[in-house]
Enzyme design. Structure first.
Site, mmCIF file in Angstrom:
data_model
loop_
_atom_site.group_PDB
_atom_site.id
_atom_site.type_symbol
_atom_site.label_atom_id
_atom_site.label_comp_id
_atom_site.label_asym_id
_atom_site.label_seq_id
_atom_site.Cartn_x
_atom_site.Cartn_y
_atom_site.Cartn_z
ATOM 1 N N GLY A 16 0.778 -1.232 0.000
ATOM 2 C CA GLY A 16 0.000 0.000 0.000
ATOM 3 C C GLY A 16 0.807 1.279 0.000
ATOM 4 O O GLY A 16 0.303 2.320 0.420
ATOM 5 N N ILE A 93 -11.162 -6.593 -11.959
ATOM 6 C CA ILE A 93 -12.361 -5.778 -11.680
ATOM 7 C C ILE A 93 -13.531 -6.357 -12.475
ATOM 8 O O ILE A 93 -13.453 -6.516 -13.697
ATOM 9 C CB ILE A 93 -12.122 -4.303 -12.086
ATOM 10 C CG1 ILE A 93 -10.955 -3.715 -11.286
ATOM 11 C CG2 ILE A 93 -13.382 -3.470 -11.893
ATOM 12 C CD1 ILE A 93 -11.169 -3.670 -9.792
ATOM 13 N N HIS A 109 0.862 0.190 -13.712
ATOM 14 C CA HIS A 109 1.586 -1.063 -13.908
ATOM 15 C C HIS A 109 3.089 -0.749 -13.919
ATOM 16 O O HIS A 109 3.510 0.214 -14.564
ATOM 17 C CB HIS A 109 1.169 -1.715 -15.231
ATOM 18 C CG HIS A 109 1.773 -3.065 -15.414
ATOM 19 N ND1 HIS A 109 1.255 -4.202 -14.820
ATOM 20 C CD2 HIS A 109 2.880 -3.462 -16.082
ATOM 21 C CE1 HIS A 109 2.020 -5.238 -15.134
ATOM 22 N NE2 HIS A 109 3.013 -4.815 -15.894
ATOM 23 N N GLU A 179 6.558 5.810 -9.468
ATOM 24 C CA GLU A 179 5.102 5.729 -9.252
ATOM 25 C C GLU A 179 4.643 6.806 -8.277
ATOM 26 O O GLU A 179 3.641 7.486 -8.508
ATOM 27 C CB GLU A 179 4.738 4.345 -8.709
ATOM 28 C CG GLU A 179 4.971 3.239 -9.723
ATOM 29 C CD GLU A 179 4.582 1.863 -9.202
ATOM 30 O OE1 GLU A 179 4.263 1.019 -10.033
ATOM 31 O OE2 GLU A 179 4.602 1.637 -7.975
HETATM 32 C C1 GRF Z 1 3.133 -1.183 -7.718
HETATM 33 O O1 GRF Z 1 4.386 -1.450 -8.261
HETATM 34 C C2 GRF Z 1 2.104 -1.066 -8.801
HETATM 35 O O2 GRF Z 1 2.613 -0.619 -10.022
HETATM 36 C C3 GRF Z 1 1.629 -2.466 -8.983
HETATM 37 O O3 GRF Z 1 1.658 -3.022 -7.689
HETATM 38 C C4 GRF Z 1 2.626 -2.354 -6.892
HETATM 39 C C5 GRF Z 1 1.962 -1.931 -5.618
HETATM 40 O O4 GRF Z 1 2.884 -1.456 -4.691
HETATM 41 N N1 GRF Z 1 0.381 -2.511 -9.666
HETATM 42 P P1 GRF Z 1 2.390 -0.805 -3.317
HETATM 43 O O5 GRF Z 1 1.527 -1.833 -2.606
HETATM 44 O O6 GRF Z 1 1.631 0.417 -3.661
HETATM 45 O O7 GRF Z 1 3.641 -0.506 -2.550
#
Ligand code: GRF
Length: 194
Positions: A16, A93, A109, A179
């Site tokens: 998370g 989903i 992703h 991200e």
């Molecule tokens: C992230 O790398 C996202 O791109 C992928 O899952 C991971 C989640 O990481 N879909 P976190 O739980 O937010 O640390």
């Protein structure tokens, strides 16, 4: 004009860190949107404590509950959800949610789709595949969610070099930083009109 904040639900199955980053970004005074619901399918997910600490309503639903319109739609409705944001959510989903939230479900992703997407491609699996395939670039893809894994329209991509010294762990750390930097901004630019 209606200036009430837009409501975001974050769906997450794991640690998370993205969910926490989104809550911190949006749930500030003066923001025009709030994360007011976190949904997870795993009772042991790290996201639960993170959301609770940030005073955000978090619900744990089974796969079956997520796939039951009578359970999940009233929950989304009662929180007046405008946008669904996936952040490491491991369950497909269901079609009735995709149809109801047409172009209002977004996923991130951790690779440059269409490379290294699809079923089973999550977390370290993705970064291992990038390194094993000899790619010299990796990155992130933010895209709309449709009825198939990792194949909705791409909204944003950005890339970083894969170094010969990179391991799945170092690559994952760099991708997470990317991200955290971009996901909130891109979501903010996609908020539906009030
Ligand atoms: C992230 O790398 C996202 O791109 C992928 O899952 C991971 C989640 O990481 N879909 P976190 O739980 O937010 O640390």
């Amino acid at each position: 004009m209606n200036n009430s904040p837009r409501h975001i639900a974050v769906f997450a199955s794991g640690n998370g860190s993205n969910a926490e980053n989104l809550i911190r970004f949006f749930n500030r005074p003066g923001s025009n949107a709030r994360v007011n619901l976190v949904i997870t399918n795993r009772p042991d997910a790290g996201v639960i404590d993170k959301a609770k600490r940030l005073e955000t309503d978090v619900r744990i639903l089974t796969r079956q509950e997520i796939n039951t319109p009578e359970t999940i739609l009233p929950l989304l409705d009662s929180h007046k959800i405008d946008l669904i944001v996936l952040a490491g959510f491991m369950i497909m989903i269901p079609d009735f949610i995709v149809n109801r939230f047409n172009r209002r479900i977004i996923n991130i992703h951790p690779s440059l789709l269409p490379r290294h997407g699809g079923k089973g491609m999550y977390g370290a699996n993705v970064h291992r595949a990038v390194i094993d395939s000899g790619d010299t670039q990796s990155g992130i893809t933010i895209h709309y969610v449709n009825h198939h894994y990792d194949s909705g329209q791409i909204i944003f991509q950005t890339q970083i070099p894969v170094l010969p010294s990179d391991t799945p762990t170092t690559l994952e750390q760099k991708i997470h930083r990317l991200e955290h930097l971009h996901y909130p901004q891109i979501i903010a630019s996609l908020l539906p009109d009030p």
